[in-house]
Design a protein around this motif. Structure first.
Motif, PDB file in Angstrom:
ATOM      1  N   ASP A  60      -1.031  30.598  -1.438  1.00 39.14           N
ATOM      2  CA  ASP A  60      -0.310  31.862  -1.307  1.00 39.14           C
ATOM      3  C   ASP A  60      -0.437  32.681  -2.598  1.00 39.14           C
ATOM      4  N   LEU A  63      -3.991  34.056  -3.023  1.00 38.01           N
ATOM      5  CA  LEU A  63      -4.245  35.219  -2.169  1.00 38.01           C
ATOM      6  C   LEU A  63      -3.660  36.493  -2.782  1.00 38.01           C
ATOM      7  N   THR A  64      -2.530  36.361  -3.471  1.00 31.43           N
ATOM      8  CA  THR A  64      -1.945  37.500  -4.173  1.00 31.43           C
ATOM      9  C   THR A  64      -2.899  37.994  -5.268  1.00 31.43           C
ATOM     10  N   CYS A  66      -6.149  37.564  -5.246  1.00 25.17           N
ATOM     11  CA  CYS A  66      -7.294  38.174  -4.550  1.00 25.17           C
ATOM     12  C   CYS A  66      -6.994  39.624  -4.170  1.00 25.17           C
ATOM     13  N   ASP A  67      -5.770  39.860  -3.706  1.00 27.68           N
ATOM     14  CA  ASP A  67      -5.385  41.239  -3.356  1.00 27.68           C
ATOM     15  C   ASP A  67      -5.454  42.152  -4.578  1.00 27.68           C
ATOM     16  N   ALA A  68      -5.024  41.636  -5.722  1.00 25.98           N
ATOM     17  CA  ALA A  68      -5.038  42.434  -6.954  1.00 25.98           C
ATOM     18  C   ALA A  68      -6.463  42.810  -7.352  1.00 25.98           C
ATOM     19  N   LYS A  70      -8.815  43.201  -5.162  1.00 24.23           N
ATOM     20  CA  LYS A  70      -9.412  43.873  -3.987  1.00 24.23           C
ATOM     21  C   LYS A  70     -10.588  43.074  -3.416  1.00 24.23           C
ATOM     22  N   VAL A  71     -10.364  41.770  -3.272  1.00 25.32           N
ATOM     23  CA  VAL A  71     -11.397  40.892  -2.710  1.00 25.32           C
ATOM     24  C   VAL A  71     -11.664  41.269  -1.251  1.00 25.32           C
ATOM     25  N   ARG A  72     -12.952  41.456  -0.931  1.00 23.09           N
ATOM     26  CA  ARG A  72     -13.328  41.853   0.430  1.00 23.09           C
ATOM     27  C   ARG A  72     -13.791  40.673   1.272  1.00 23.09           C
ATOM     28  N   LEU A  74     -13.533  36.292   1.423  1.00 19.93           N
ATOM     29  CA  LEU A  74     -12.918  35.095   0.841  1.00 19.93           C
ATOM     30  C   LEU A  74     -13.411  33.851   1.570  1.00 19.93           C
ATOM     31  N   LYS A 100      -3.143  33.502   7.106  1.00 16.41           N
ATOM     32  CA  LYS A 100      -4.342  34.138   7.700  1.00 16.41           C
ATOM     33  C   LYS A 100      -5.616  33.729   6.959  1.00 16.41           C
TER      34      LYS A 100
END
Length: 271
Positions: A60, A63-64, A66-68, A70-72, A74, A100
């Motif tokens: 979890d 993934l946070t 990765c969002d920072a 801007k991973v397209r 994974l 997800k």
């Protein structure tokens, strides 16, 4: 692109940025020692609730991150602990439903092959080399000749596995018997170079660098003789407590699994 690797002892993530068709550079690296395999080997490989929750929480968090960035894309892979677990679906389904995230479990042979490809591509070319990846639940071997990966093998030999089944019960003789029975599956070859991958090799090699006062802080492609390696393995196995391990430059987060990993390598050298 983000890549997550769920190992038996640690979970790791890297985030890469593609800069041209064949080029990329590393943006971020993350590691969490969740030990998803904790207590599993006492219960026929079944993953236990607390280690699964620790791993879920780490994913979890990853993934946070990765969002920072801007991973397209994974990719998430898992190795020995999930591969061997009869209840693997409980964990993978929860991760898929709540985070997800799809987890791809790779076979031992595939894991060995990927490690060997990295060695063949990123190290000086070797003739008759054997790559060894000592993990928490399994150990992978590959024979490498130049650019060619000849054979791959995955054995149920791991630091956490041996710790829980043998070392926690002070059954060192049982551990040696088990290790040698597994190593019997490794075909005999004329090997000129051993290539170490994974946490156990990193921990021991880093310690040897400090002992030798090696001037560079770069473990990749660091080399030493088999004799020197064997002597250091003996020193670790003969250490009576954590204080003596510390004097050998072993980090505290490795105290409980360094001896099982060292014993695997000692038995391998003898073979």
């Amino acid at each position: 692109v983000g890549v997550i690797d769920i190992g038996s002892n640690s979970i790791r993530m890297v985030v890469y940025e593609k800069t041209s068709r064949y080029a990329f550079h590393l943006l971020h690296e993350e590691k969490s020692k969740v030990r998803i395999s904790q207590d599993a080997y006492k219960y026929d490989g079944n993953l236990q609730e607390l280690p699964m929750q620790r791993t879920f929480n780490a994913l979890d968090n990853f993934l946070t991150i990765c969002d920072a960035f801007k991973v397209r894309k994974l990719l998430c892979v898992a190795t020995s602990a999930l591969r061997d677990a009869p209840n693997q679906k409980i964990f993978t389904d929860k991760v898929k439903k709540e985070l997800k995230l799809n987890i791809k479990i790779v076979s031992g042979e595939k894991e060995a092959y990927f490690g060997a490809i990295a060695c063949a591509n990123l190290l000086p070319k070797q003739k008759n080399a054997l790559s060894i990846d000592v993990g928490g639940g399994s150990t992978e071997f590959s024979f490498i000749d130049g650019d060619s990966v000849k054979e791959t093998l995955s054995l149920k030999l791991g630091t956490v596995r041996l710790k829980e089944l043998y070392f926690d019960h002070d059954d060192i003789d049982g551990a040696i018997t088990y290790i040698n029975s597994q190593l019997d599956k490794l075909s005999s070859k004329n090997i000129s170079t051993l290539i170490g991958i994974g946490g156990t090799f990193r921990a021991i090699s880093t310690a040897m660098m400090k002992e030798a006062e090696y001037p560079l802080n770069k473990i990749h492609a660091y080399e030493y003789s088999v004799d020197r390696f064997s002597q250091y393995l003996d020193s670790i196995l003969n250490a009576r407590d954590n204080k003596e391990l510390s004097k050998l430059h072993i980090k505290s987060n490795r105290y409980d699994v360094i001896k099982p990993g060292t014993l695997i390598l000692k038995c391998l050298l003898e073979k």
